[in-house]
Design a protein around this motif. Sequence first.
Motif, PDB file in Angstrom:
ATOM      1  N   ASP A  19      44.175  47.337  41.903  1.00 35.52           N
ATOM      2  CA  ASP A  19      43.683  45.989  41.601  1.00 35.52           C
ATOM      3  C   ASP A  19      43.512  45.849  40.096  1.00 35.52           C
ATOM      4  O   ASP A  19      42.953  46.732  39.448  1.00 35.52           O
ATOM      5  CB  ASP A  19      42.344  45.733  42.292  1.00 35.52           C
ATOM      6  N   PHE A  20      43.987  44.717  39.579  1.00 34.22           N
ATOM      7  CA  PHE A  20      43.893  44.417  38.152  1.00 34.22           C
ATOM      8  C   PHE A  20      43.187  43.081  37.973  1.00 34.22           C
ATOM      9  O   PHE A  20      43.204  42.233  38.860  1.00 34.22           O
ATOM     10  CB  PHE A  20      45.292  44.311  37.531  1.00 34.22           C
ATOM     11  N   ALA A  21      42.591  42.898  36.792  1.00 31.19           N
ATOM     12  CA  ALA A  21      41.940  41.630  36.477  1.00 31.19           C
ATOM     13  C   ALA A  21      42.130  41.322  34.997  1.00 31.19           C
ATOM     14  O   ALA A  21      42.148  42.218  34.158  1.00 31.19           O
ATOM     15  CB  ALA A  21      40.452  41.697  36.800  1.00 31.19           C
ATOM     16  N   SER A  22      42.305  40.047  34.725  1.00 32.24           N
ATOM     17  CA  SER A  22      42.285  39.562  33.348  1.00 32.24           C
ATOM     18  C   SER A  22      41.128  38.581  33.269  1.00 32.24           C
ATOM     19  O   SER A  22      40.345  38.449  34.207  1.00 32.24           O
ATOM     20  CB  SER A  22      43.618  38.897  32.985  1.00 32.24           C
ATOM     21  N   GLU A  23      41.035  37.884  32.161  1.00 25.64           N
ATOM     22  CA  GLU A  23      39.930  36.941  31.992  1.00 25.64           C
ATOM     23  C   GLU A  23      39.950  35.844  33.062  1.00 25.64           C
ATOM     24  O   GLU A  23      38.910  35.447  33.560  1.00 25.64           O
ATOM     25  CB  GLU A  23      40.012  36.316  30.600  1.00 25.64           C
TER      26      GLU A  23
END
Length: 88
Positions: A19-23
């Motif tokens: 799982d990845f997240a950006s702003e």
Amino acid sequence: MIDPTDAVTRPIPQPVRLDFASENRTYSIALDRDLFDHWSVIRSWAGKDNNLRGRRITHVDSFEAGWDMLHAIARRREKNGYQLSVPA
């Protein structure tokens, strides 16, 4: 799983998920088997502030091919500013 050709027990590769997240967005990659026992790479993405979502499923020939695809996608996500999310 027992290989029917030589009756030897072999380990079954387990599903993998990153799982990845950006702003403003989230992105998930999973390598798993489908109902027909074939390996698939499943990509899902969503906006954090809206209901825009997407998903793409790519069938691969083997666990190893899916593993290579998963790592290539992960490198591209990190290059584009996403951070790997650590499970709580």
